[in-house]
Motif scaffolding. Structure first.
Motif, PDB file in Angstrom:
ATOM      1  N   HIS A   9       2.717  -4.537   1.364  1.00 47.24           N
ATOM      2  CA  HIS A   9       2.730  -4.272   2.807  1.00 47.24           C
ATOM      3  C   HIS A   9       2.492  -2.782   3.023  1.00 47.24           C
ATOM      4  O   HIS A   9       3.419  -2.000   3.235  1.00 47.24           O
ATOM      5  CB  HIS A   9       4.071  -4.700   3.411  1.00 47.24           C
ATOM      6  CG  HIS A   9       4.094  -4.716   4.904  1.00 47.24           C
ATOM      7  ND1 HIS A   9       4.800  -5.649   5.625  1.00 47.24           N
ATOM      8  CD2 HIS A   9       3.492  -3.918   5.825  1.00 47.24           C
ATOM      9  CE1 HIS A   9       4.640  -5.418   6.925  1.00 47.24           C
ATOM     10  NE2 HIS A   9       3.855  -4.357   7.061  1.00 47.24           N
ATOM     11  N   HIS A  11      -0.469   0.045   4.808  1.00 48.93           N
ATOM     12  CA  HIS A  11      -1.516   0.104   5.824  1.00 48.93           C
ATOM     13  C   HIS A  11      -2.369   1.363   5.697  1.00 48.93           C
ATOM     14  O   HIS A  11      -1.949   2.370   5.122  1.00 48.93           O
ATOM     15  CB  HIS A  11      -0.901   0.063   7.221  1.00 48.93           C
ATOM     16  CG  HIS A  11      -0.137  -1.185   7.498  1.00 48.93           C
ATOM     17  ND1 HIS A  11      -0.696  -2.435   7.400  1.00 48.93           N
ATOM     18  CD2 HIS A  11       1.164  -1.373   7.867  1.00 48.93           C
ATOM     19  CE1 HIS A  11       0.216  -3.349   7.707  1.00 48.93           C
ATOM     20  NE2 HIS A  11       1.349  -2.734   7.981  1.00 48.93           N
ATOM     21  N   SER A  60      -2.918  -2.863  10.421  1.00 48.34           N
ATOM     22  CA  SER A  60      -1.733  -3.324  11.125  1.00 48.34           C
ATOM     23  C   SER A  60      -2.111  -3.771  12.546  1.00 48.34           C
ATOM     24  O   SER A  60      -3.291  -3.898  12.894  1.00 48.34           O
ATOM     25  CB  SER A  60      -0.696  -2.195  11.152  1.00 48.34           C
ATOM     26  OG  SER A  60       0.502  -2.610  11.776  1.00 48.34           O
ATOM     27  N   VAL A 125      -5.530 -10.491   6.065  1.00 46.32           N
ATOM     28  CA  VAL A 125      -4.396 -10.238   6.944  1.00 46.32           C
ATOM     29  C   VAL A 125      -4.675 -10.920   8.270  1.00 46.32           C
ATOM     30  O   VAL A 125      -5.772 -10.805   8.824  1.00 46.32           O
ATOM     31  CB  VAL A 125      -4.141  -8.723   7.132  1.00 46.32           C
ATOM     32  CG1 VAL A 125      -5.378  -7.980   7.611  1.00 46.32           C
ATOM     33  CG2 VAL A 125      -2.973  -8.489   8.094  1.00 46.32           C
ATOM     34  N   PHE A 155      -1.761 -12.706   4.295  1.00 42.75           N
ATOM     35  CA  PHE A 155      -0.673 -11.802   4.658  1.00 42.75           C
ATOM     36  C   PHE A 155      -0.548 -11.815   6.178  1.00 42.75           C
ATOM     37  O   PHE A 155      -1.485 -11.450   6.894  1.00 42.75           O
ATOM     38  CB  PHE A 155      -0.995 -10.393   4.139  1.00 42.75           C
ATOM     39  CG  PHE A 155      -0.065  -9.314   4.624  1.00 42.75           C
ATOM     40  CD1 PHE A 155       1.293  -9.385   4.401  1.00 42.75           C
ATOM     41  CD2 PHE A 155      -0.571  -8.203   5.293  1.00 42.75           C
ATOM     42  CE1 PHE A 155       2.139  -8.381   4.835  1.00 42.75           C
ATOM     43  CE2 PHE A 155       0.264  -7.191   5.730  1.00 42.75           C
ATOM     44  CZ  PHE A 155       1.627  -7.280   5.500  1.00 42.75           C
ATOM     45  N   HIS A 157       0.889 -10.492   9.734  1.00 39.88           N
ATOM     46  CA  HIS A 157       1.419  -9.243  10.285  1.00 39.88           C
ATOM     47  C   HIS A 157       1.711  -9.411  11.756  1.00 39.88           C
ATOM     48  O   HIS A 157       0.870  -9.908  12.505  1.00 39.88           O
ATOM     49  CB  HIS A 157       0.462  -8.061  10.092  1.00 39.88           C
ATOM     50  CG  HIS A 157       1.180  -6.761  10.281  1.00 39.88           C
ATOM     51  ND1 HIS A 157       1.436  -6.239  11.529  1.00 39.88           N
ATOM     52  CD2 HIS A 157       1.752  -5.915   9.384  1.00 39.88           C
ATOM     53  CE1 HIS A 157       2.135  -5.116  11.388  1.00 39.88           C
ATOM     54  NE2 HIS A 157       2.336  -4.911  10.089  1.00 39.88           N
ATOM     55  N   PRO A 206       6.070 -11.157   6.523  1.00 41.96           N
ATOM     56  CA  PRO A 206       6.531  -9.769   6.397  1.00 41.96           C
ATOM     57  C   PRO A 206       7.988  -9.575   6.828  1.00 41.96           C
ATOM     58  O   PRO A 206       8.624 -10.461   7.391  1.00 41.96           O
ATOM     59  CB  PRO A 206       5.597  -9.020   7.349  1.00 41.96           C
ATOM     60  CG  PRO A 206       5.342 -10.020   8.447  1.00 41.96           C
ATOM     61  CD  PRO A 206       5.282 -11.361   7.742  1.00 41.96           C
ATOM     62  N   ASP A 246       7.725 -10.436   2.090  1.00 46.03           N
ATOM     63  CA  ASP A 246       7.816  -9.035   1.683  1.00 46.03           C
ATOM     64  C   ASP A 246       9.069  -8.416   2.285  1.00 46.03           C
ATOM     65  O   ASP A 246       9.672  -8.955   3.213  1.00 46.03           O
ATOM     66  CB  ASP A 246       6.530  -8.262   2.015  1.00 46.03           C
ATOM     67  CG  ASP A 246       6.414  -7.785   3.446  1.00 46.03           C
ATOM     68  OD1 ASP A 246       7.375  -7.199   3.982  1.00 46.03           O
ATOM     69  OD2 ASP A 246       5.328  -7.957   4.052  1.00 46.03           O
ATOM     70  N   GLY A 271       7.570  -4.098  -0.229  1.00 43.68           N
ATOM     71  CA  GLY A 271       6.688  -3.514   0.784  1.00 43.68           C
ATOM     72  C   GLY A 271       7.308  -2.285   1.403  1.00 43.68           C
ATOM     73  O   GLY A 271       8.540  -2.183   1.512  1.00 43.68           O
ATOM     74  N   ASP A 273       5.505  -0.601   4.324  1.00 46.80           N
ATOM     75  CA  ASP A 273       4.968  -0.438   5.682  1.00 46.80           C
ATOM     76  C   ASP A 273       4.384   0.958   5.918  1.00 46.80           C
ATOM     77  O   ASP A 273       4.117   1.337   7.063  1.00 46.80           O
ATOM     78  CB  ASP A 273       6.016  -0.747   6.747  1.00 46.80           C
ATOM     79  CG  ASP A 273       5.440  -1.506   7.929  1.00 46.80           C
ATOM     80  OD1 ASP A 273       4.220  -1.437   8.161  1.00 46.80           O
ATOM     81  OD2 ASP A 273       6.212  -2.173   8.636  1.00 46.80           O
TER      82      ASP A 273
END
Length: 324
Positions: A9, A11, A60, A125, A155, A157, A206, A246, A271, A273
Motif C-alpha cells: 500500500h 502511492h 490513490s 487498483v 488492490f 482503495h 486496505p 493490508d 502497508g 500509505d
C-alpha cells in the motif's frame, strides 16, 4: 537476517496528474489540506530507513476518472506508463498496481490488456466507487470476468462516497468516510455474488479491512435474512476470510486484534500509505510492527507479512531485493 518489508500500500503522484486533478476541482483532495509531493529518490530513502525491500506503487483517491471517458483513458495510460518507468528505473525496489478508467468498461478492458501484457503490472487498483458506481455493480461484470481470467491481484482503495457533502460533516474524508466506503464496496461485492463468481481474483482490502472486522457478523446475518426464498445463503464470513488485508494506518493497538478475529495471519500484508502518509508516520508504522508480538510462533510481523506478499505477488522477490 530479517527480510525487508514488502509494502503493498504505497502511492505515487506526478506533477502532471496533480495538475489534471486540480483542473477537475480536486484542489483539496478528499478534504485534506493539499497534495503530497513524491519522488522515487525520497521514496527510496523512506524505504531504506524503514527496512522496506519493495514498494508496490498505485494511484490513490480520487483516481483517474474525473467525468470524461476519453480523458480518463488518456490519464490512466499516462500514470500507468509513469509507474512502469519507475519500476524499470529502479530494478528490484518497486512494483505497480495499474489504474483503470472505471466506470468506463471498454476503456478498463483495454487498459487491463496494456497494463499486464505490455507494462507487466503486478495487479490493478480499483477505487471503492467511481461517481457512485460501486464494485458489485452489474455493469462492471466484464471487468471482473477478465480479471478473473487473468487470476489478477486487485488492490482496493477507498475514495469519497457521493454523499460526502453531508456525511463527512466538514472533516477530511480519509478519517471516517474511507473506512466505511471500503466496507460498503466489499459488502456490495458480497451481496452481488461477484467474489463467488470470480474465485481467481485475489482481492486486497486496505486499512486493516476498514470497518469490516466489526461489521462482519452483522453483514453475514443480513445476507442470510434477505436471500431470495429457496436460495441457500452464502457464508459471508468465509468469503471475507478468503480476502487479503493490508495494515496501512494506525494498526496498533486496536485494529490488528479486530482483524485477526476475522482473517488468518497468512492473509495479512504490510502497508505504509506513503506518500499520503508522511515519512515520520510511515517509519513509526514499520517500527510498531517490529516491536509488536506476532500472531504466529517463531515468526515476526516482518517475516510473516513479507512471506504472505511473496506468495500473493511472486514476482516480488524479497530475498533478491525486489521485482524480477
Amino acid at each position: 537476517m530479517e527480510p525487508g518489508f514488502i509494502d503493498v500500500h504505497a502511492h505515487f503522484v506526478t506533477d502532471a496528474y496533480v495538475a489534471r486533478a486540480r483542473a477537475a476541482g480536486h484542489e483539496r483532495p478528499d478534504g485534506v489540506p493539499g497534495w503530497p509531493t513524491w519522488s522515487a529518490t525520497a521514496h527510496l530513502e523512506l524505504m531504506d530507513a524503514a527496512g522496506i525491500a519493495v514498494s508496490v506503487l498505485s494511484m490513490s483517491s480520487p483516481g483517474v476518472h474525473f467525468g470524461d471517458d476519453p480523458a480518463a483513458r488518456t490519464l490512466a495510460r499516462e500514470v500507468n506508463e509513469d509507474g512502469a518507468a519507475v519500476v524499470r528505473d529502479h530494478p528490484g525496489r518497486f512494483g505497480m498496481f495499474a489504474s483503470l478508467p472505471l466506470p468506463d468498461v471498454d476503456g478498463a478492458l483495454s487498459e487491463i490488456t496494456h497494463a499486464f501484457d505490455v507494462l507487466g503490472a503486478d495487479g490493478v487498483v480499483l477505487e471503492t466507487n467511481t461517481h457512485g458506481v460501486y464494485l458489485g455493480d452489474e455493469r462492471l461484470a466484464p471487468v471482473w470476468a477478465e480479471l478473473d481470467r487473468r487470476e489478477a491481484v486487485v488492490f482496493l482503495h477507498p475514495t469519497s462516497p457521493v454523499c460526502w457533502e453531508r456525511s463527512a460533516l466538514g472533516r477530511p474524508r480519509p478519517m471516517v468516510e474511507f473506512i466505511f466506503d471500503t466496507a460498503r464496496t466489499v459488502t456490495d461485492l458480497l451481496f452481488a455474488g461477484t467474489l463467488r463468481r470470480h474465485p481467481g481474483v485475489k482481492v486486497i482490502v486496505p486499512h486493516c479491512g476498514g470497518a469490516l472486522p466489526v461489521l462482519a457478523d452483522r453483514i453475514n446475518g443480513f445476507m442470510r435474512l434477505f436471500m431470495p426464498p429457496g436460495t441457500e445463503a452464502p457464508d459471508a464470513l468465509a468469503e471475507l476470510r478468503g480476502l487479503y488485508y493490508d495494515t496501512a494506518g494506525p494498526a496498533f493497538p486496536r485494529q490488528i486484534p479486530a482483524l485477526l478475529a476475522l482473517a488468518e495471519p497468512d492473509r495479512l500484508l504490510f502497508g505504509t500509505d506513503y506518500c499520503w502518509t508522511p515519512s515520520p508516520a510511515a517509519l513509526a508504522a514499520a517500527g510498531a510492527f517490529d516491536a509488536a508480538e506476532p500472531p504466529v510462533p517463531g515468526a515476526t510481523w516482518r517475516s510473516l507479512t513479507t512471506a504472505n506478499a511473496r506468495t500473493l505477488l511472486p514476482r516480488l522477490t524479497a530475498s533478491e531485493g525486489g521485482h524480477t
